[in-house]
Design an enzyme around this catalytic site. Structure first.
Site, PDB file in Angstrom:
ATOM      1  N   ASP A 178      14.001  40.536 -35.289  1.00 31.00           N
ATOM      2  CA  ASP A 178      14.120  41.680 -34.390  1.00 31.00           C
ATOM      3  C   ASP A 178      12.819  41.924 -33.656  1.00 31.00           C
ATOM      4  O   ASP A 178      11.769  41.440 -34.050  1.00 31.00           O
ATOM      5  CB  ASP A 178      14.430  42.931 -35.214  1.00 31.00           C
ATOM      6  N   LYS A 189      16.112  39.021 -27.485  1.00 32.74           N
ATOM      7  CA  LYS A 189      16.365  38.313 -26.218  1.00 32.74           C
ATOM      8  C   LYS A 189      17.837  37.979 -26.035  1.00 32.74           C
ATOM      9  O   LYS A 189      18.228  37.424 -25.025  1.00 32.74           O
ATOM     10  CB  LYS A 189      15.554  37.007 -26.215  1.00 32.74           C
TER      11      LYS A 189
END
Ligand code: SAM
Length: 413
Positions: free
Chosen positions: A202, A224
């Protein structure tokens, strides 16, 4: 003969003590340090001492050891397989060692290692391995080498190839990475990370830990992954499941603790549904760690008898909110708000409206536990302006309550 010369001749062995009588003479801090491993090895431990420390006493009360509340007497080693003498009286220790010699019982003398017939190695545990180090009567040296070996094993610098070959780590580990400082991950979390084939990290997972991974490890940056919030969680779930079903060991690395506003349980359910085994490794949550490192105790005797951790990801009047802000406003203790920076004005107003005094101290800490940490002290009525003036940006924790003023005490810099 010097202690060094004697100890060089020691023979390092593993004793099977299950159910076997082990006599510990003395009940002070030295005995206290030795007892947990003896008990852990399943020994039938008997402590002989007129006085013991409170910890030793509680082990006796819990039935982990038996305690004879008297001085040592000749004959006490009858039937023993192993003995340790740890009293502060050299004569008693010498007498115990003497009886041990006569009865052919191996005996550790805490006050004079070379005069016993056994010594205790510096011991540590890693993933079911026991590491023992003897350094010729130099306990600091053996402890330092033991610590270095354990660190190297945990960080994967010393490879535990057999464990890897055994493939003992199937599935997914949900690892809480701690609040940001890479040293605040748990020992188990770090160990599993060193064994990962795939790491799904994360945004708030400690980045330095990722730099240490060997190049063959696939690192997937969950931040992403495109799509909206809900859809991206589905994508993460399928990445975890797919990689695990392909035979990879996947570490899902998150900031803080995976179950504190971390959606970790959704990932666990997805894995369980797909038949993928999951290991949960709790993490040090930013909710408690960030205040602590910033010098604020979230509870303090006579000041706060409660601490409530609240998510600020939706506003107080949002219909999706599950938080009763008027009830929170009536509390006198500590409120820790996460994800609350954007709506800090609305939260502060809701609390004051509900009865919390406007001058209640508030501390806002951004990038807690990291090199970039910065904090703003304020009060409920002024905090919204203060965070804007100081340019505070997420991630930040908001601590509300009188404990913030306790943190102003000189002991906290
Ligand atoms: C989605 S929540 C996850 C919390 C995480 N699971 C935990 O236990 O710490 C993210 C929020 O945690 C807080 N947070 C996490 N790390 C932080 C840090 N190092 N400093 C300040 N706040 C932090 C911020 O409020 C941030 O918006």
């Amino acid at each position: 003969m010097s202690a060094e010369a004697n100890t060089e001749q020691h023979y390092l062995a593993g004793l099977d003590l299950v159910g076997r009588r082990v006599v510990v003479v003395g009940g002070g801090t030295v005995a206290q340090r030795r007892l947990p491993r003896l008990v852990g090895a399943g020994a039938a431990v008997e402590v002989i001492s007129p006085e013991v420390t409170p910890s030793v006493q509680s082990m006796a009360e819990a039935g982990e050891i038996s305690w004879r509340e008297r001085r040592y007497a000749d004959g006490d080693l009858d039937g023993a397989w192993y003995a340790l003498t740890c009293t502060s009286d050299r004569e008693v220790n010498a007498a115990v060692a003497q009886e041990a010699r006569q009865r052919r019982v191996f005996c550790v003398r805490a006050d004079a290692g070379a005069q016993g017939s056994a010594v205790t190695p510096a011991v540590g545990e890693h993933d079911g391995l026991l590491v023992g180090v003897l350094a010729g009567g130099a306990p600091r040296r053996s402890a330092a080498v033991r610590d270095g070996l354990l660190d190297a094993l945990r960080e994967g610098i010393v490879a535990d190839q057999q464990a890897e070959a055994d493939g003992v780590l199937p599935g997914v580990a949900l690892v809480g990475g701690g609040p940001g400082d890479p040293e605040l991950i748990t020992v188990r979390g770090r160990r599993l990370l060193a064994r990962a084939d795939v790491v799904v990290a994360d945004r708030l997972a400690p980045r330095e830990l990722l730099d240490e991974l060997p190049p063959q490890v696939e690192v997937i940056d969950a931040a992403k992954i495109p799509y909206g919030r809900a859809a991206s969680q589905d994508v993460i779930n399928s990445v975890l499941v797919d990689r695990a079903l392909a035979g990879k060991f996947v570490v899902r690395l998150k900031g803080g603790d995976s179950y504190v506003f971390g959606r970790g349980y959704e990932e666990l359910l997805a894995c369980v549904e797909a038949g993928v085994p999951v290991t949960v490794v709790p993490g040090v949550s930013s909710a408690f760690a960030v205040p602590a490192v910033a010098g604020v105790p979230v509870t303090h005797r006579g000041v706060a008898h409660e601490v409530v951790v609240v998510s600020g990801h939706v506003g107080p009047d949002d219909e999706r909110s599950l938080v009763d802000w008027s009830a929170l406003a009536k509390l006198r203790g500590t409120i820790v708000l996460l994800m609350a920076l954007q709506r800090i004005k609305a939260f502060a107003e809701a609390l004051v409206r509900g009865g919390r005094p406007a001058d209640t101290p508030v501390l806002v800490v951004a990038d807690g536990t990291m090199r970039t940490e910065h904090a703003v002290r304020s009060t409920l009525d002024k905090v919204a302006v203060a965070v804007v003036e100081q340019g505070i940006r997420p991630p930040a924790i908001v601590i509300i309550g009188p404990v913030v003023a306790v943190g102003d005490a000189p002991a906290h810099g």
